[in-house]
Motif scaffolding. Structure first.
Motif, PDB file in Angstrom:
ATOM      1  N   ALA A 361       0.818  -1.210   0.000  1.00  0.00           N
ATOM      2  CA  ALA A 361       0.000   0.000   0.000  1.00  0.00           C
ATOM      3  C   ALA A 361       0.855   1.266   0.000  1.00  0.00           C
ATOM      4  CB  ALA A 361      -0.949   0.005   1.196  1.00  0.00           C
ATOM      5  N   VAL A 362       1.939   1.264   0.785  1.00  0.00           N
ATOM      6  CA  VAL A 362       2.771   2.465   0.884  1.00  0.00           C
ATOM      7  C   VAL A 362       3.985   2.396  -0.044  1.00  0.00           C
ATOM      8  CG1 VAL A 362       2.022   2.805   3.261  1.00  0.00           C
ATOM      9  CG2 VAL A 362       4.201   1.682   2.834  1.00  0.00           C
ATOM     10  N   ASN A 363       4.111   1.297  -0.795  1.00  0.00           N
ATOM     11  CA  ASN A 363       5.161   1.146  -1.809  1.00  0.00           C
ATOM     12  C   ASN A 363       6.563   1.206  -1.188  1.00  0.00           C
ATOM     13  OD1 ASN A 363       6.199   0.705  -4.354  1.00  0.00           O
ATOM     14  ND2 ASN A 363       6.025   2.840  -5.011  1.00  0.00           N
ATOM     15  N   VAL A 364       6.841   0.250  -0.314  1.00  0.00           N
ATOM     16  CA  VAL A 364       8.145   0.181   0.356  1.00  0.00           C
ATOM     17  C   VAL A 364       9.258  -0.057  -0.655  1.00  0.00           C
ATOM     18  CG1 VAL A 364       9.571  -1.356   1.795  1.00  0.00           C
ATOM     19  CG2 VAL A 364       7.399  -0.478   2.668  1.00  0.00           C
ATOM     20  N   GLN A 365      10.328   0.717  -0.522  1.00  0.00           N
ATOM     21  CA  GLN A 365      11.552   0.506  -1.296  1.00  0.00           C
ATOM     22  C   GLN A 365      12.718   0.428  -0.331  1.00  0.00           C
ATOM     23  OE1 GLN A 365      12.261   2.877  -4.833  1.00  0.00           O
ATOM     24  NE2 GLN A 365      14.474   2.842  -4.515  1.00  0.00           N
ATOM     25  N   VAL A 366      13.432  -0.696  -0.359  1.00  0.00           N
ATOM     26  CA  VAL A 366      14.558  -0.904   0.554  1.00  0.00           C
ATOM     27  C   VAL A 366      15.825  -0.324  -0.066  1.00  0.00           C
ATOM     28  CG1 VAL A 366      15.933  -2.617   1.797  1.00  0.00           C
ATOM     29  CG2 VAL A 366      13.468  -2.986   1.484  1.00  0.00           C
ATOM     30  N   ILE A 367      16.551   0.473   0.741  1.00  0.00           N
ATOM     31  CA  ILE A 367      17.806   1.077   0.297  1.00  0.00           C
ATOM     32  C   ILE A 367      18.879   0.819   1.356  1.00  0.00           C
ATOM     33  CG2 ILE A 367      16.655   2.862  -1.062  1.00  0.00           C
ATOM     34  CD1 ILE A 367      17.148   4.830   1.234  1.00  0.00           C
ATOM     35  N   SER A 368      20.128   1.026   0.984  1.00  0.00           N
ATOM     36  CA  SER A 368      21.228   0.870   1.931  1.00  0.00           C
ATOM     37  C   SER A 368      21.397   2.142   2.764  1.00  0.00           C
ATOM     38  CB  SER A 368      22.529   0.574   1.186  1.00  0.00           C
ATOM     39  OG  SER A 368      22.950   1.734   0.466  1.00  0.00           O
ATOM     40  N   LEU A 369      22.178   2.044   3.815  1.00  0.00           N
ATOM     41  CA  LEU A 369      22.469   3.218   4.635  1.00  0.00           C
ATOM     42  C   LEU A 369      23.140   4.312   3.806  1.00  0.00           C
ATOM     43  CD1 LEU A 369      22.278   4.281   7.579  1.00  0.00           C
ATOM     44  CD2 LEU A 369      24.590   3.384   7.936  1.00  0.00           C
ATOM     45  N   ASP A 370      24.053   3.920   2.927  1.00  0.00           N
ATOM     46  CA  ASP A 370      24.756   4.911   2.112  1.00  0.00           C
ATOM     47  C   ASP A 370      23.834   5.588   1.104  1.00  0.00           C
ATOM     48  OD1 ASP A 370      27.394   4.751   3.193  1.00  0.00           O
ATOM     49  OD2 ASP A 370      27.637   2.809   2.200  1.00  0.00           O
ATOM     50  N   GLN A 371      22.711   4.964   0.780  1.00  0.00           N
ATOM     51  CA  GLN A 371      21.744   5.563  -0.146  1.00  0.00           C
ATOM     52  C   GLN A 371      20.751   6.488   0.560  1.00  0.00           C
ATOM     53  OE1 GLN A 371      20.405   1.713  -1.667  1.00  0.00           O
ATOM     54  NE2 GLN A 371      21.126   2.260  -3.718  1.00  0.00           N
ATOM     55  N   ALA A 372      20.851   6.612   1.886  1.00  0.00           N
ATOM     56  CA  ALA A 372      19.877   7.404   2.638  1.00  0.00           C
ATOM     57  C   ALA A 372      19.802   8.862   2.187  1.00  0.00           C
ATOM     58  CB  ALA A 372      20.171   7.326   4.137  1.00  0.00           C
ATOM     59  N   PRO A 373      20.926   9.564   1.962  1.00  0.00           N
ATOM     60  CA  PRO A 373      20.800  10.962   1.500  1.00  0.00           C
ATOM     61  C   PRO A 373      19.997  11.087   0.209  1.00  0.00           C
ATOM     62  CG  PRO A 373      23.013  10.565   2.314  1.00  0.00           C
ATOM     63  CD  PRO A 373      22.341   9.228   2.253  1.00  0.00           C
ATOM     64  N   GLN A 374      20.185  10.156  -0.733  1.00  0.00           N
ATOM     65  CA  GLN A 374      19.402  10.199  -1.972  1.00  0.00           C
ATOM     66  C   GLN A 374      17.944   9.862  -1.691  1.00  0.00           C
ATOM     67  OE1 GLN A 374      20.497  11.262  -5.053  1.00  0.00           O
ATOM     68  NE2 GLN A 374      18.286  11.250  -5.436  1.00  0.00           N
ATOM     69  N   GLY A 375      17.720   8.955  -0.738  1.00  0.00           N
ATOM     70  CA  GLY A 375      16.353   8.645  -0.342  1.00  0.00           C
ATOM     71  C   GLY A 375      15.628   9.864   0.191  1.00  0.00           C
ATOM     72  N   TYR A 376      16.316  10.657   0.998  1.00  0.00           N
ATOM     73  CA  TYR A 376      15.726  11.905   1.495  1.00  0.00           C
ATOM     74  C   TYR A 376      15.386  12.845   0.337  1.00  0.00           C
ATOM     75  CZ  TYR A 376      16.143  11.443   6.569  1.00  0.00           C
ATOM     76  OH  TYR A 376      15.962  11.066   7.875  1.00  0.00           O
ATOM     77  N   ALA A 377      16.295  12.965  -0.622  1.00  0.00           N
ATOM     78  CA  ALA A 377      16.058  13.861  -1.752  1.00  0.00           C
ATOM     79  C   ALA A 377      14.878  13.391  -2.592  1.00  0.00           C
ATOM     80  CB  ALA A 377      17.323  13.955  -2.614  1.00  0.00           C
ATOM     81  N   ASP A 378      14.792  12.080  -2.825  1.00  0.00           N
ATOM     82  CA  ASP A 378      13.690  11.544  -3.629  1.00  0.00           C
ATOM     83  C   ASP A 378      12.359  11.717  -2.905  1.00  0.00           C
ATOM     84  OD1 ASP A 378      15.547  10.830  -5.528  1.00  0.00           O
ATOM     85  OD2 ASP A 378      15.573   8.703  -4.996  1.00  0.00           O
ATOM     86  N   PHE A 379      12.359  11.462  -1.602  1.00  0.00           N
ATOM     87  CA  PHE A 379      11.140  11.619  -0.801  1.00  0.00           C
ATOM     88  C   PHE A 379      10.675  13.070  -0.871  1.00  0.00           C
ATOM     89  CE2 PHE A 379       9.261  10.088   3.528  1.00  0.00           C
ATOM     90  CZ  PHE A 379       8.031  10.658   3.211  1.00  0.00           C
TER      91      PHE A 379
END
Length: 397
Positions: A361-379
């Protein structure tokens, strides 16, 4: 020799980095924390509430280790921990609660009186929430472990459903709480403001509670499409037109039974003014759109200080609400943090017995710790995803 640890650190508006941080100790300041445990973090999620800080919309200090949505494996227990053992896989409520104060004993764990000297209530890695180190890390310390932690009954089974179970630390209970406090039940018509992860979790929760029709409003088509993917009706708030007319086109009625605000203080105006911030928009819409005698759940975050607000009043959390309308319609309003422990065990059971697929439902995407800054930007860019950080590569591809 102390072990290594890394975490996601807020550096200032618009910037986070992954840095080396101290390995956690079983300590509270200068005294031992014999009731605590140290977790090896299995999953830790990026939350919309984190984004408020990262955008510079709070008084969060640079250097804050972020993260309040934590699932982990117990690696060390304090002397006084009796019922949690090393090797247990556990969900950590984002509310830190002592289990001893009046509010905790009444089940109001979101406003514990003993874990934050500044105000009731505390959380990991969050501004004004007691200074606790966050959990977007490899390892983290959790206090009052016997009271706070939800142990999964079977670790192998839990790891198979970890994309769903990771959401028990915050957004699934928060969305569910928004619906419960809005009075959602069998046959209800429900409007969910916002199709971010909490809004999508609320929409799925409304369906779990038996709602007849769930309508989700947002300004980003990708998020609206995600809501439609599991059976919700949607309204594009960038489009002109009377919201009551849009409700009537869906329901045959111009109001809903229940309204859930999953947007909070960074709300924007609708229609041609959708690019302009208007922090009371959702609250005023709630009073307009909810039937007389209806209920309004407000899990969306509102703050006491907003340095980036559009006017001086809003900078102090003072919003221009048409409260007389809500009074005249006998609305019930429910605000504040979700008391996660009120819901996380039954919602765990709903996941384990396949009554809901909340990760889909919430469309989980698993990322690594090092990908977290890009995850913040995409969010922040409006991605219709819930980013789940896997610090140790524990989650199967």
């Amino acid at each position: 020799m102390s072990q290594a640890n890394r975490g996601v650190v807020y550096k200032g508006p618009g910037k986070v980095d992954v840095e080396s941080i101290p390995y956690p100790e079983l300590a509270l300041g200068n005294r031992k924390c014999d009731h605590g445990v140290i977790l090896k973090v299995v999953t830790t999620n990026i939350c919309g509430s984190d984004q408020h800080m990262v955008r510079g919309r709070t008084t969060a200090p640079a250097g804050l280790v972020l993260g309040h949505e934590i699932t982990g494996l117990v690696v060390e227990c304090g002397r006084d921990v009796e019922f949690i053992k090393p090797g247990d896989l556990v969900s950590v409520p984002f509310n830190i609660a002592c289990g001893r104060c009046r509010n905790c004993k009444e089940g109001k764990t979101g406003i514990c009186l003993n874990v934050n000297p500044a105000r009731p209530g505390a959380a990991y890695g969050y501004v004004d929430m007691g200074g606790w180190v966050g959990g977007q890390t490899e390892y983290v310390m959790v206090p009052y472990a016997d009271f706070n932690l939800l142990k999964f009954p079977d670790t192998d089974q839990a790891m198979e459903k970890i994309r769903d179970l990771t959401l028990l630390s915050d957004i699934f209970p928060t969305g569910f709480h928004g619906c419960v406090t809005a009075g959602v039940g069998p046959g209800s018509t429900v409007y969910i403001a916002g199709a971010g992860p909490v809004g999508l979790a609320a929409a799925a929760s409304a369906q779990l509670l038996g709602a007849a029709c769930v309508i989700v409003g947002d300004m980003i088509e990708e998020r609206l499409a995600q809501a439609r993917s599991f059976g919700c009706e949607t309204i594009d708030l960038t489009q002109e037109g009377d919201i009551a007319d849009k409700l009537e086109a869906i329901l045959g009625e111009r109001e809903v039974d229940c309204f859930v605000d999953c947007v909070g203080f960074e709300a924007h105006a609708c229609g041609c003014n959708h690019d302009k911030e208007a922090p009371a928009t959702v609250l005023n819409s709630a009073m307009q759109m909810t039937r007389a005698g209806g209920q309004i759940g407000i899990p969306g975050l509102y703050v006491t200080e907003d340095p980036g607000a559009v006017d001086d009043a809003a900078k102090q959390g003072a919003l221009s609400m048409r409260f007389g309308l809500g009074w005249a319609k006998s609305h019930s309003f429910h605000t504040g943090q979700c008391p996660v422990m009120k819901y996380h065990r039954p919602l765990m059971q709903a996941i384990l017995f396949n009554k809901i697929k909340i990760a889909d439902a919430v469309n989980v995407q698993v990322i690594s710790l090092d990908q977290a800054p890009q995850g913040y930007a995409d969010f922040d860019g409006g991605a219709a995803k819930k980013f789940v950080i896997d610090p140790h590569g524990s989650v199967a591809a």
